[in-house]
Design a protein around this motif. Sequence first.
Motif, PDB file in Angstrom:
ATOM      1  N   ALA A  60       0.831  -1.198   0.000  1.00 59.52           N
ATOM      2  CA  ALA A  60       0.000   0.000   0.000  1.00 59.52           C
ATOM      3  C   ALA A  60       0.866   1.248   0.000  1.00 59.52           C
ATOM      4  O   ALA A  60       1.904   1.299   0.678  1.00 59.52           O
ATOM      5  N   PRO A  61       0.475   2.283  -0.753  1.00 60.44           N
ATOM      6  CA  PRO A  61       1.269   3.520  -0.781  1.00 60.44           C
ATOM      7  C   PRO A  61       1.318   4.180   0.591  1.00 60.44           C
ATOM      8  O   PRO A  61       0.326   4.188   1.335  1.00 60.44           O
ATOM      9  N   ILE A  62       2.462   4.730   0.915  1.00 61.59           N
ATOM     10  CA  ILE A  62       2.630   5.419   2.195  1.00 61.59           C
ATOM     11  C   ILE A  62       1.694   6.632   2.240  1.00 61.59           C
ATOM     12  O   ILE A  62       1.597   7.402   1.285  1.00 61.59           O
ATOM     13  N   GLY A  63       0.999   6.792   3.367  1.00 65.32           N
ATOM     14  CA  GLY A  63       0.083   7.906   3.535  1.00 65.32           C
ATOM     15  C   GLY A  63      -1.324   7.636   3.076  1.00 65.32           C
ATOM     16  O   GLY A  63      -2.222   8.462   3.286  1.00 65.32           O
ATOM     17  N   SER A  64      -1.571   6.470   2.439  1.00 70.50           N
ATOM     18  CA  SER A  64      -2.918   6.154   1.968  1.00 70.50           C
ATOM     19  C   SER A  64      -3.750   5.563   3.100  1.00 70.50           C
ATOM     20  O   SER A  64      -3.235   5.160   4.148  1.00 70.50           O
ATOM     21  N   VAL A  65      -5.074   5.497   2.870  1.00 69.71           N
ATOM     22  CA  VAL A  65      -5.963   4.874   3.848  1.00 69.71           C
ATOM     23  C   VAL A  65      -5.608   3.398   4.014  1.00 69.71           C
ATOM     24  O   VAL A  65      -5.651   2.845   5.115  1.00 69.71           O
ATOM     25  N   GLU A  66      -5.220   2.745   2.892  1.00 66.49           N
ATOM     26  CA  GLU A  66      -4.845   1.335   2.966  1.00 66.49           C
ATOM     27  C   GLU A  66      -3.667   1.117   3.904  1.00 66.49           C
ATOM     28  O   GLU A  66      -3.648   0.166   4.697  1.00 66.49           O
ATOM     29  N   ALA A  67      -2.666   1.988   3.807  1.00 71.65           N
ATOM     30  CA  ALA A  67      -1.484   1.837   4.660  1.00 71.65           C
ATOM     31  C   ALA A  67      -1.807   2.066   6.127  1.00 71.65           C
ATOM     32  O   ALA A  67      -1.036   1.660   7.001  1.00 71.65           O
ATOM     33  N   ALA A  68      -2.936   2.710   6.421  1.00 79.38           N
ATOM     34  CA  ALA A  68      -3.339   2.966   7.810  1.00 79.38           C
ATOM     35  C   ALA A  68      -4.341   1.940   8.315  1.00 79.38           C
ATOM     36  O   ALA A  68      -4.856   2.077   9.425  1.00 79.38           O
ATOM     37  N   THR A  69      -4.619   0.913   7.504  1.00 75.46           N
ATOM     38  CA  THR A  69      -5.615  -0.092   7.863  1.00 75.46           C
ATOM     39  C   THR A  69      -4.932  -1.387   8.268  1.00 75.46           C
ATOM     40  O   THR A  69      -4.113  -1.930   7.516  1.00 75.46           O
ATOM     41  N   GLY A  76      -8.686   0.878  11.978  1.00 79.45           N
ATOM     42  CA  GLY A  76      -8.253   2.065  11.250  1.00 79.45           C
ATOM     43  C   GLY A  76      -7.374   2.928  12.135  1.00 79.45           C
ATOM     44  O   GLY A  76      -7.724   3.197  13.289  1.00 79.45           O
ATOM     45  N   THR A  77      -6.235   3.342  11.622  1.00 76.95           N
ATOM     46  CA  THR A  77      -5.287   4.136  12.405  1.00 76.95           C
ATOM     47  C   THR A  77      -4.999   5.446  11.690  1.00 76.95           C
ATOM     48  O   THR A  77      -5.482   5.702  10.582  1.00 76.95           O
ATOM     49  N   ASP A  78      -4.164   6.244  12.337  1.00 74.24           N
ATOM     50  CA  ASP A  78      -3.748   7.497  11.707  1.00 74.24           C
ATOM     51  C   ASP A  78      -2.564   7.302  10.767  1.00 74.24           C
ATOM     52  O   ASP A  78      -2.015   8.275  10.250  1.00 74.24           O
ATOM     53  N   GLY A  79      -2.165   6.072  10.564  1.00 75.35           N
ATOM     54  CA  GLY A  79      -1.063   5.780   9.656  1.00 75.35           C
ATOM     55  C   GLY A  79       0.287   5.698  10.325  1.00 75.35           C
ATOM     56  O   GLY A  79       1.275   5.326   9.683  1.00 75.35           O
ATOM     57  N   SER A  80       0.366   5.994  11.615  1.00 74.15           N
ATOM     58  CA  SER A  80       1.651   5.949  12.305  1.00 74.15           C
ATOM     59  C   SER A  80       2.060   4.502  12.537  1.00 74.15           C
ATOM     60  O   SER A  80       1.237   3.625  12.817  1.00 74.15           O
ATOM     61  N   ALA A  81       3.361   4.244  12.429  1.00 70.94           N
ATOM     62  CA  ALA A  81       3.866   2.888  12.624  1.00 70.94           C
ATOM     63  C   ALA A  81       3.632   2.409  14.047  1.00 70.94           C
ATOM     64  O   ALA A  81       3.318   1.234  14.281  1.00 70.94           O
ATOM     65  N   ALA A  82       3.763   3.301  15.027  1.00 65.92           N
ATOM     66  CA  ALA A  82       3.577   2.903  16.427  1.00 65.92           C
ATOM     67  C   ALA A  82       2.161   2.404  16.671  1.00 65.92           C
ATOM     68  O   ALA A  82       1.949   1.385  17.348  1.00 65.92           O
TER      69      ALA A  82
END
Length: 717
Positions: free
Chosen positions: A434-443, A547-553
Amino acid sequence: MIRLGLRLAVAGGREALVRLVAIAAAVAVGAGILLATLAGVNATNAQLTRYASLHPVATTGGDADPLWWSTRRDYFHGRQILRVDVAATGPDSPTPIGVPRTPGPGEYYASPALRSLLDAYPADQLADRYAGRDVGTVGPAALPSPDFLLVIVGGRPAEVAALPDARQLTDVAASGPALPDTVVDLILGVVAGGLLFPVLIFIGTATRLGAARREQRFAAMRLVGATPRQISAIAAIEATAAAAVGTALGFALFLAGRGALADIPFTGMPYFPADLSLRPLDALVVALGVPAGAALAAHVSLRRVQISPLGVTRRVTPRPPRGYRLIPLALGLAGLAFAVGRRPNTADGQTAVYLPTLLLVMTGLVVAGPWLTMVGARLMAARARRPGTLIAARRLADNPRAGFRAISGIMLALFVTSTATGVITTIVAERGPAPIGSVEAATLTTVLGEETTSVPGPLLAELRAIPGVRSTTVTRKLENPHYYASVVRCADIPPAYGRCAGGATVAEVPVDFIPFRSSASADRVWTPASVRVEDLAGLPVESIVVGTDGSAAARERARTVLEAAYPTFWVAPNVPGNFEADFANLLRGWRQLADVVIVVSLVLAGCSLAVAVVGGLQERKRPFSLLRLGGAPVGVLRRVVALETAVPMLAVAALATGMGLLAAHLFLKGQMHYALTPPGPSFYALVVAGLAACLGIIAATLPLLERVTGPETARSE
């Protein structure tokens, strides 16, 4: 003959000594790269073999107590962690490779790279997934790479037996099937071939340095009584001596740089230095094959002397190449086209189809090159308006083989680069993470492997309490699932993933809200489900979507909580694209391999071009001197040299790039049913930069023209 050949090679004056040193240096570079290529293939195979050993096949029989084994995939910051759960059933159970003993319940071994992550990040992001005692480090024997993330976790036999894909082993050395599919084998084969061809061309070009000058001297020896066999022996000894010295230097270069090469992640992971080694057959082939190839090149370069020494004096124009040279290229492309829709079912069958056809296309380009050069030269001559252009075109048309020889390395480099880049770019577009910063990457999604109709309320509350978590949604299984594999109450769909149609209360959705080969969208309208909202609670739970804010933590803390709640997962909670994390790593490795091919091939092609241009100037310094005495300005002669190299080079570059992208498209259609995704601007920028560097090499040789075409050179010898 041997003594005379060696004497001519080392005591034939300054020119012979310079030629010997130049050939030896060129062969050293080529042999060193050839050895590094062979060692790299061996190291890659060692990596893949150890990776396969982490997926052993079930074995039975013998007196040993069986060992329960389950291999699963976990993820951390987009990197794959291979988790191996083991349980000994008795004192005679085999011990996993790389550890001194089988870990017991509550114990685990971690690889050095994983231990670094465990120490660097908070426990709630990673270490809590392996609750228990760290009892040691996994040794290199079990690791494909020094950077590989592996954990071997001990458990009770009943617990491990209940895990997905659990198996009993009485022999841990029984590896599973080779993990890389046909695409990996194909890429490795094309990369190896793409590097070998320019290396061999470079060595052959260097060996032919000063061929015309030696033709004249050997022709004089023929006229005073030397036989063709004697001339062949002298030429072979001279070329073999230089090539033997260069080959020995090539071995020294490889051994000196092996440690540095091992640290470069050509496949996405660095090698162990011991893996970057040569088999005896590899060393023997290079040690004997390179000098033999040099001797053959010397023999071929003097073929006119073998026919008639007077032919060298008269400089008879060779026969023009014929159109039948296009046959191998046409057969290679036809083979790729024929495979579309007829892909063999087995990996070996696919490799047997695609690898030979791609290599046939590469060979066909080399074979067809002189004919294409001749056709282009005749077209240039027909449209020439200046003397320099006409002279360059006529020279290319008279001897297109020599003109193409100087640029053949560039053609192969660009073909291999275009093919590899086209395949990699398309696969990344179709199957990449998933592209970085996308909704997919935050799921983050976990698909439950156990039957349950409820999710504990404290689990959802714990997930929502994690900083950065924005939503938690539970989806339910359909009795007859199809493309939309689960159902969810419309009120529970987070706004970032879409909405229901007006009046609907239950919607059909994918397990992670991400449609196949599509993106999440707040504007998406989901299909209403036939399930009533009051019946949802009785359906089995399919997945939990966080669903997250996209942060790795936030992602990693949520992943740790979910793994602790459902420890028997088949695939760890994952972000779209994590599921193919190992494939994504291979993609990154392929991209780096493509970069290696681009850099090394263009460097070799540039070196071959420089050697060919300098050799051509040396061979034609007397005709150029006569032209200067006849009134031709130096600028015209420089234009001749530049045009007869630059024009076919640019034409061949366009052809090779087009052929490479066409071959990539045919392969992708036949193997994966993908249409080619054109490479991005960076690819074309790299190609333009490489061609500009080659043009710079041509320009750098032009000042030599004025120095070697003085009046003293025009004298008759």
